[in-house]
Motif scaffolding. Structure first.
Motif, PDB file in Angstrom:
ATOM      1  N   MET A  18       0.794  -1.096   0.079  1.00  0.00           N
ATOM      2  CA  MET A  18      -0.030   0.045   0.007  1.00  0.00           C
ATOM      3  C   MET A  18       0.975   1.206   0.200  1.00  0.00           C
ATOM      4  SD  MET A  18      -2.850   0.874   2.792  1.00  0.00           S
ATOM      5  CE  MET A  18      -4.378   0.176   2.297  1.00  0.00           C
ATOM      6  N   SER A  19       0.484   2.149  -1.019  1.00  0.00           N
ATOM      7  CA  SER A  19       1.276   3.297  -0.886  1.00  0.00           C
ATOM      8  C   SER A  19       0.973   4.096   0.091  1.00  0.00           C
ATOM      9  CB  SER A  19       1.040   4.038  -2.376  1.00  0.00           C
ATOM     10  OG  SER A  19      -0.276   4.734  -2.390  1.00  0.00           O
ATOM     11  N   GLU A  20       2.004   5.269   0.302  1.00  0.00           N
ATOM     12  CA  GLU A  20       1.729   6.261   1.442  1.00  0.00           C
ATOM     13  C   GLU A  20       0.243   6.926   1.157  1.00  0.00           C
ATOM     14  OE1 GLU A  20       2.332   8.060   4.850  1.00  0.00           O
ATOM     15  OE2 GLU A  20       3.200   6.476   4.075  1.00  0.00           O
ATOM     16  N   LEU A  21      -0.001   7.306   0.076  1.00  0.00           N
ATOM     17  CA  LEU A  21      -1.194   7.853  -0.522  1.00  0.00           C
ATOM     18  C   LEU A  21      -2.545   7.086  -0.064  1.00  0.00           C
ATOM     19  CD1 LEU A  21      -2.535  10.356  -1.821  1.00  0.00           C
ATOM     20  CD2 LEU A  21      -2.227   8.993  -3.980  1.00  0.00           C
ATOM     21  N   GLU A  22      -2.397   5.805  -0.453  1.00  0.00           N
ATOM     22  CA  GLU A  22      -3.459   4.896  -0.216  1.00  0.00           C
ATOM     23  C   GLU A  22      -3.735   4.887   1.442  1.00  0.00           C
ATOM     24  OE1 GLU A  22      -3.200   1.996  -4.199  1.00  0.00           O
ATOM     25  OE2 GLU A  22      -1.762   1.774  -2.375  1.00  0.00           O
ATOM     26  N   LYS A  23      -2.568   4.944   1.966  1.00  0.00           N
ATOM     27  CA  LYS A  23      -2.703   4.460   3.313  1.00  0.00           C
ATOM     28  C   LYS A  23      -3.549   5.631   4.082  1.00  0.00           C
ATOM     29  CE  LYS A  23       0.476   3.795   7.159  1.00  0.00           C
ATOM     30  NZ  LYS A  23       1.375   4.848   7.408  1.00  0.00           N
ATOM     31  N   MET A  24      -2.934   6.894   3.571  1.00  0.00           N
ATOM     32  CA  MET A  24      -3.770   7.979   4.320  1.00  0.00           C
ATOM     33  C   MET A  24      -5.324   7.984   3.870  1.00  0.00           C
ATOM     34  SD  MET A  24      -1.683  11.415   4.011  1.00  0.00           S
ATOM     35  CE  MET A  24       0.070  11.047   3.204  1.00  0.00           C
ATOM     36  N   GLU A  25      -5.382   7.762   2.795  1.00  0.00           N
ATOM     37  CA  GLU A  25      -6.985   7.902   2.343  1.00  0.00           C
ATOM     38  C   GLU A  25      -7.697   6.815   3.013  1.00  0.00           C
ATOM     39  OE1 GLU A  25      -7.331   7.643  -1.871  1.00  0.00           O
ATOM     40  OE2 GLU A  25      -7.240   9.808  -1.883  1.00  0.00           O
ATOM     41  N   ALA A  26      -7.071   5.633   3.562  1.00  0.00           N
ATOM     42  CA  ALA A  26      -7.611   4.498   4.148  1.00  0.00           C
ATOM     43  C   ALA A  26      -7.941   5.333   5.815  1.00  0.00           C
ATOM     44  CB  ALA A  26      -6.858   3.338   4.209  1.00  0.00           C
ATOM     45  N   GLU A  27      -6.991   5.642   6.176  1.00  0.00           N
ATOM     46  CA  GLU A  27      -7.016   6.341   7.493  1.00  0.00           C
ATOM     47  C   GLU A  27      -8.311   7.412   7.509  1.00  0.00           C
ATOM     48  OE1 GLU A  27      -2.403   5.935   8.623  1.00  0.00           O
ATOM     49  OE2 GLU A  27      -3.238   7.959   8.301  1.00  0.00           O
ATOM     50  N   LEU A  28      -8.125   8.162   6.478  1.00  0.00           N
ATOM     51  CA  LEU A  28      -9.173   9.551   6.427  1.00  0.00           C
ATOM     52  C   LEU A  28     -10.592   8.658   6.389  1.00  0.00           C
ATOM     53  CD1 LEU A  28      -8.164  12.152   3.893  1.00  0.00           C
ATOM     54  CD2 LEU A  28      -9.389  12.356   6.223  1.00  0.00           C
ATOM     55  N   VAL A  29     -11.063   7.711   5.865  1.00  0.00           N
ATOM     56  CA  VAL A  29     -12.156   7.003   5.837  1.00  0.00           C
ATOM     57  C   VAL A  29     -13.130   6.966   7.202  1.00  0.00           C
ATOM     58  CG1 VAL A  29     -13.641   5.033   5.035  1.00  0.00           C
ATOM     59  CG2 VAL A  29     -11.886   5.753   3.754  1.00  0.00           C
TER      60      VAL A  29
END
Ligand SMILES: C[S@@+](CC[C@H](N)C(=O)[O-])C[C@H]1O[C@@H](n2cnc3c(N)ncnc32)[C@H](O)[C@@H]1O
Length: 349
Positions: free
Chosen positions: A1-12
Motif C-alpha cells: 500500500m502506498s503512502e497515499l493509499e494508507k492516508m486515504e484509508a485512515e481518512l475513511v
C-alpha cells in the motif's frame, strides 16, 4: 500500500465519524462538536497534497508502472485522488452549512416561483415541451369529454411542489427511493420534470391517443420505458404503490373528480405525500384521511399534530436540488460517507 493509499484509508475512519455527526438531529449538532471531528480530518490536507506530488513523480517512472499494473489504471487512480483533494473546499462549505441550519418554508411565496424574467422564460420553454407532447388538434377530437385537455401547471410552480415533496421524503427518512405518480399525466412532461427529484416517476392517462403521443415523446427523451400507463384514474387500484401522488384536477366533472380523489385517499399508505394544486380539492380541509403540510401539499393517514412535527423536520432539510452522477460518486472515495449523509440532509456539493 502506498503512502497515499494508507492516508486515504485512515481518512475513511474519520469521515465516517463526520457522517455520524451529520446524521444527528440538527438541534444536537454544535460548532465545538464539529470542530472536534473536523480538526483531525483537516490535518490530512497538506499531507495528502505532498503525497500526491510524490506519487505523480513515481508514476512517471516506467519501472514502477511495470511493477504495479497498467499506466492507464495508475493514472485513473491518481486523477481520482486529485479530484478528492480538489473537493476539499466544497466539502467544507457543504458541511459548514449543516452545522446549525435554519428552518426554511417548504413552499416559497408564489411571486418567487412565478414572477421575474427567469421564471417566465422557463415556463415559456416548458409550454413548448408540453405542446410538443400533445396529440394533434385532429386527434384531440377523440378526447374524452369530461377531461381537462391541455391545461398544464407552470413548470416553476411544479418544481417548487416536487422540491417540497422531496424534502418531506428526506425528513421521513425513507429507506427506498420514493415512487412518484402523475395522475392524468397527459403527454408525460411532468413525469420528465419530476425525474431529477424522483428517478422512479410514472403517470397514468386514460386518453389512448394521448398515451400514444406522450409515450413516443418520452421515448425520444429516454425517459424510463413504460412510464405512461393507460388507466382511468377513478378505477386505478394501485395507488398504494406510490409515495408521492400528484394530481392537477384531471377531470372537469366534480363527481368524477371526487371519485378519483376518494380512490387516492382510500388507497394511499400513511405517509404518502399528495400534491393537489387546485382549489376544488375536496380533502383540503377537515378530511381525516389526510392533513395539509404546506400549500397544496398533504400527507395521507397522519393526524394534524403528526404532520406538524413532520413539517418542522422537513423545514430543517436543506434546499439543494439532488444530484445523481454514478461516475462522480465512484471517485468520491473517503468523502463518500460525508456526501451520502449530506444528501440525506438535503445538501449537495
Ligand atoms: C390538466 S391535464 C394535466 C397535465 C399534467 N398532469 C400537468 O399537471 O401538467 C389533465 C390530463 O388528465 C387526463 N385525464 C382526464 N380524465 C382522466 C381520467 N379519468 N383518468 C386518467 N387521466 C385522465 C386528461 O386526458 C389530461 O391529459
Amino acid at each position: 500500500m502506498s503512502e497515499l493509499e494508507k492516508m486515504e484509508a485512515e481518512l475513511v475512519q474519520l469521515t465516517k465519524q463526520l457522517a455520524e455527526f451529520l446524521s444527528l438531529a440538527p438541534t444536537e449538532r454544535s460548532i465545538p462538536g464539529f470542530a472536534k471531528i473536523w480538526r483531525p480530518i483537516s490535518r490530512y490536507r497538506v499531507q495528502l497534497r505532498t503525497a500526491l506530488q510524490d506519487h505523480g513523480s513515481i508514476l512517471s517512472d516506467p519501472r514502477y508502472r511495470d511493477a504495479k499494473g497498467s499506466e492507464i489504471q495508475q493514472r485513473v487512480g491518481y486523477n481520482a485522488a486529485h479530484t478528492r483533494l480538489r473537493l476539499w473546499p466544497r466539502i467544507e462549505d457543504m458541511v459548514n452549512r449543516q452545522i446549525t441550519p435554519e428552518a426554511k418554508h417548504l413552499m416559497p411565496q408564489p411571486t418567487e416561483y412565478m414572477d421575474g424574467a427567469h421564471n417566465r422564460f422557463v415556463n415559456h420553454i416548458y409550454a413548448a415541451l408540453h405542446t410538443l407532447a400533445l396529440p394533434s388538434a385532429e386527434a384531440m377530437l377523440n378526447l374524452i369529454s369530461d377531461a381537462h385537455p391541455d391545461i398544464a401547471l407552470p413548470a416553476t410552480h411544479f418544481e417548487a411542489l416536487v422540491h417540497a415533496a422531496y424534502r418531506i421524503c428526506l425528513a421521513q427518512g425513507r429507506t427506498t427511493p420514493p415512487r412518484f405518480l402523475d395522475v392524468g399525466c397527459g403527454g408525460g412532461t411532468k413525469i420528465w420534470a419530476a425525474l431529477p427529484y424522483f428517478p422512479d416517476a410514472s403517470g397514468l392517462e386514460n386518453n389512448p391517443t394521448q398515451v400514444q403521443v406522450g409515450a413516443a415523446a418520452m421515448a425520444k427523451l429516454n425517459a424510463p420505458a413504460g412510464c405512461i400507463m393507460e388507466a382511468d384514474a377513478r378505477r386505478f387500484f394501485d395507488y398504494s404503490s406510490y409515495d408521492v401522488i400528484y394530481f392537477y384536477q384531471p377531470l372537469k366533472d366534480l363527481d368524477g373528480l371526487r371519485e378519483m380523489e376518494d380512490q387516492i385517499l382510500e388507497q394511499a399508505r400513511p405517509g404518502t405525500i399528495l400534491i393537489a394544486p387546485y382549489a376544488a380539492f375536496s380533502a383540503a380541509e377537515g378530511d381525516l384521511r389526510c392533513s395539509r403540510i404546506a400549500p397544496s401539499i398533504y400527507v395521507a393517514g397522519l393526524a394534524p399534530s403528526q404532520t406538524e412535527k413532520l413539517c418542522a423536520r422537513a423545514e430543517m432539510i436543506g434546499t439543494d436540488a439532488p444530484e445523481h452522477s454514478n461516475s462522480f460518486d465512484a471517485a468520491l472515495g473517503y468523502w463518500r460517507p460525508v456526501v451520502d449523509a449530506s444528501r440525506r440532509n438535503g445538501y449537495t456539493l
